[in-house]
Scaffold this motif. Structure first.
Motif, mmCIF file in Angstrom:
data_model
loop_
_atom_site.group_PDB
_atom_site.id
_atom_site.type_symbol
_atom_site.label_atom_id
_atom_site.label_comp_id
_atom_site.label_asym_id
_atom_site.label_seq_id
_atom_site.Cartn_x
_atom_site.Cartn_y
_atom_site.Cartn_z
ATOM 1 N N GLU A 116 -3.749 -1.784 4.821
ATOM 2 C CA GLU A 116 -3.316 -3.150 5.112
ATOM 3 C C GLU A 116 -2.076 -3.546 4.305
ATOM 4 N N ASP A 117 -1.992 -3.098 3.060
ATOM 5 C CA ASP A 117 -0.854 -3.505 2.228
ATOM 6 C C ASP A 117 0.407 -2.695 2.503
ATOM 7 N N GLU A 118 0.331 -1.679 3.359
ATOM 8 C CA GLU A 118 1.508 -0.881 3.718
ATOM 9 C C GLU A 118 2.112 -1.299 5.064
ATOM 10 N N ILE A 119 1.514 -2.304 5.698
ATOM 11 C CA ILE A 119 1.972 -2.782 7.013
ATOM 12 C C ILE A 119 2.375 -4.251 6.881
ATOM 13 N N GLN A 120 3.557 -4.580 7.401
ATOM 14 C CA GLN A 120 4.032 -5.965 7.411
ATOM 15 C C GLN A 120 4.245 -6.395 8.861
ATOM 16 N N ILE A 121 3.805 -7.593 9.178
ATOM 17 C CA ILE A 121 3.983 -8.172 10.514
ATOM 18 C C ILE A 121 4.757 -9.466 10.333
ATOM 19 N N GLU A 122 5.866 -9.585 11.078
ATOM 20 C CA GLU A 122 6.711 -10.771 10.967
ATOM 21 C C GLU A 122 7.022 -11.289 12.368
ATOM 22 N N ALA A 123 6.748 -12.556 12.597
ATOM 23 C CA ALA A 123 7.066 -13.208 13.867
ATOM 24 C C ALA A 123 8.152 -14.233 13.605
ATOM 25 N N HIS A 124 9.244 -14.120 14.364
ATOM 26 C CA HIS A 124 10.360 -15.047 14.174
ATOM 27 C C HIS A 124 11.105 -15.202 15.489
ATOM 28 N N ARG A 125 11.141 -16.425 16.011
ATOM 29 C CA ARG A 125 11.917 -16.766 17.211
ATOM 30 C C ARG A 125 11.717 -15.787 18.365
ATOM 31 N N ASN A 126 10.562 -15.763 18.908
ATOM 32 C CA ASN A 126 10.246 -14.949 20.084
ATOM 33 C C ASN A 126 10.389 -13.451 19.836
ATOM 34 N N GLN A 127 10.325 -13.040 18.605
ATOM 35 C CA GLN A 127 10.379 -11.612 18.312
ATOM 36 C C GLN A 127 9.308 -11.286 17.279
ATOM 37 N N LEU A 128 8.588 -10.206 17.547
ATOM 38 C CA LEU A 128 7.552 -9.729 16.640
ATOM 39 C C LEU A 128 8.013 -8.401 16.077
ATOM 40 N N LYS A 129 8.017 -8.294 14.750
ATOM 41 C CA LYS A 129 8.449 -7.059 14.100
ATOM 42 C C LYS A 129 7.295 -6.522 13.274
ATOM 43 N N VAL A 130 6.925 -5.263 13.530
ATOM 44 C CA VAL A 130 5.865 -4.606 12.784
ATOM 45 C C VAL A 130 6.501 -3.432 12.046
ATOM 46 N N THR A 131 6.357 -3.416 10.725
ATOM 47 C CA THR A 131 6.910 -2.318 9.931
ATOM 48 C C THR A 131 5.806 -1.715 9.078
ATOM 49 N N GLY A 132 5.936 -0.431 8.832
ATOM 50 C CA GLY A 132 4.988 0.274 7.986
ATOM 51 C C GLY A 132 5.725 1.237 7.085
ATOM 52 N N GLU A 133 5.335 1.257 5.836
ATOM 53 C CA GLU A 133 5.964 2.159 4.888
ATOM 54 C C GLU A 133 4.890 2.663 3.935
ATOM 55 N N LYS A 134 4.715 3.981 3.887
ATOM 56 C CA LYS A 134 3.718 4.588 3.009
ATOM 57 C C LYS A 134 4.164 4.457 1.564
ATOM 58 N N SER A 135 3.194 4.205 0.717
ATOM 59 C CA SER A 135 3.505 4.182 -0.709
ATOM 60 C C SER A 135 3.745 5.623 -1.167
ATOM 61 N N THR A 136 4.557 5.782 -2.181
ATOM 62 C CA THR A 136 4.978 7.117 -2.603
ATOM 63 C C THR A 136 3.989 7.804 -3.526
ATOM 64 N N GLU A 137 2.931 7.101 -3.897
ATOM 65 C CA GLU A 137 1.978 7.712 -4.816
ATOM 66 C C GLU A 137 1.256 8.885 -4.156
ATOM 67 N N ASN A 138 1.095 9.946 -4.872
ATOM 68 C CA ASN A 138 0.425 11.139 -4.374
ATOM 69 C C ASN A 138 -0.974 11.171 -4.983
ATOM 70 N N SER A 139 -1.993 11.384 -4.156
ATOM 71 C CA SER A 139 -3.360 11.330 -4.640
ATOM 72 C C SER A 139 -3.674 12.475 -5.592
ATOM 73 N N ASP A 140 -3.131 13.647 -5.349
ATOM 74 C CA ASP A 140 -3.399 14.788 -6.217
ATOM 75 C C ASP A 140 -2.102 15.555 -6.421
ATOM 76 N N GLU A 141 -1.545 15.440 -7.593
ATOM 77 C CA GLU A 141 -0.257 16.077 -7.870
ATOM 78 C C GLU A 141 -0.346 17.597 -7.886
ATOM 79 N N ASN A 142 -1.536 18.146 -8.142
ATOM 80 C CA ASN A 142 -1.706 19.595 -8.193
ATOM 81 C C ASN A 142 -1.867 20.206 -6.812
ATOM 82 N N ALA A 143 -2.141 19.372 -5.788
ATOM 83 C CA ALA A 143 -2.371 19.894 -4.442
ATOM 84 C C ALA A 143 -1.044 20.211 -3.769
ATOM 85 N N GLU A 144 -1.032 21.306 -3.032
ATOM 86 C CA GLU A 144 0.148 21.719 -2.291
ATOM 87 C C GLU A 144 -0.176 21.601 -0.804
ATOM 88 N N THR A 145 0.651 20.880 -0.065
ATOM 89 C CA THR A 145 0.422 20.688 1.363
ATOM 90 C C THR A 145 0.923 21.923 2.109
#
Length: 156
Positions: free
Chosen positions: A59-88
């Motif tokens: 919920e805190d990574e998604i922003q919803i903004e309504a302004h003058r007949n336009q709805l803007k939805v943006t999402g940005e992942k936080s940069t924190e890594n859950s496990d620094e030792n894990a390799e994807t």
């Protein structure tokens, strides 16, 4: 590719420039943007719902903004890594930032938003103001006396 020239209409109309701008922008693709996928549903006579698949976003990574007949939805992942030792080894779940815009009709407002099971639900409602709604005008008949008075005034 087809393009419609609205310039003759700009010269002969007043107050419709926003409409022509919207029509112009609809003719141009948004860079073939496909992420995140979404549905638009009609849930009632004056109610709509936009459902977006935003798996992996909170919920805190998604922003919803309504302004003058336009709805803007943006999402940005936080940069924190859950496990620094894990390799994807393989990344199949998209976690890239996104921005999606929707043009809303007049009097359509956002009534709420919720995130459940990776789906973002945005509820919209069209509320037409009372002064814009059609109203009935009662037709009354004039009595013979009132009709004669009107005729007498017109004859002078």
């Amino acid at each position: 590719m087809r393009h419609v020239d609205f310039s003759p209409l700009y010269r002969s109309t007043v107050g419709f420039d926003r409409l022509f701008t919207i029509l112009d922008s609809l003719a141009q693709p948004e860079g073939a943007q496909t992420y995140p996928p979404y549905n638009i549903e009609r849930t009632g006579e004056n109610a709509y719902r936009i459902t977006m698949a935003v798996a992996g976003f909170s919920e805190d990574e998604i922003q919803i903004e309504a302004h003058r007949n336009q709805l803007k939805v943006t999402g940005e992942k936080s940069t924190e890594n859950s496990d620094e030792n894990a390799e994807t080894l393989y990344r199949g779940i998209a976690s890239r930032a996104f921005e999606r815009r929707f043009h809303l009709a007049d009097f359509v407002e956002v009534s709420g938003a919720s995130l459940k099971n990776g789906l973002l639900h945005i509820d919209l409602k069209r509320e037409i103001p009372e002064e814009m709604k059609p109203r009935k005008i009662a037709v009354t008949s004039l009595s013979d006396k009132e009709a004669k008075q009107i005729e007498a005034k017109a004859a002078n």
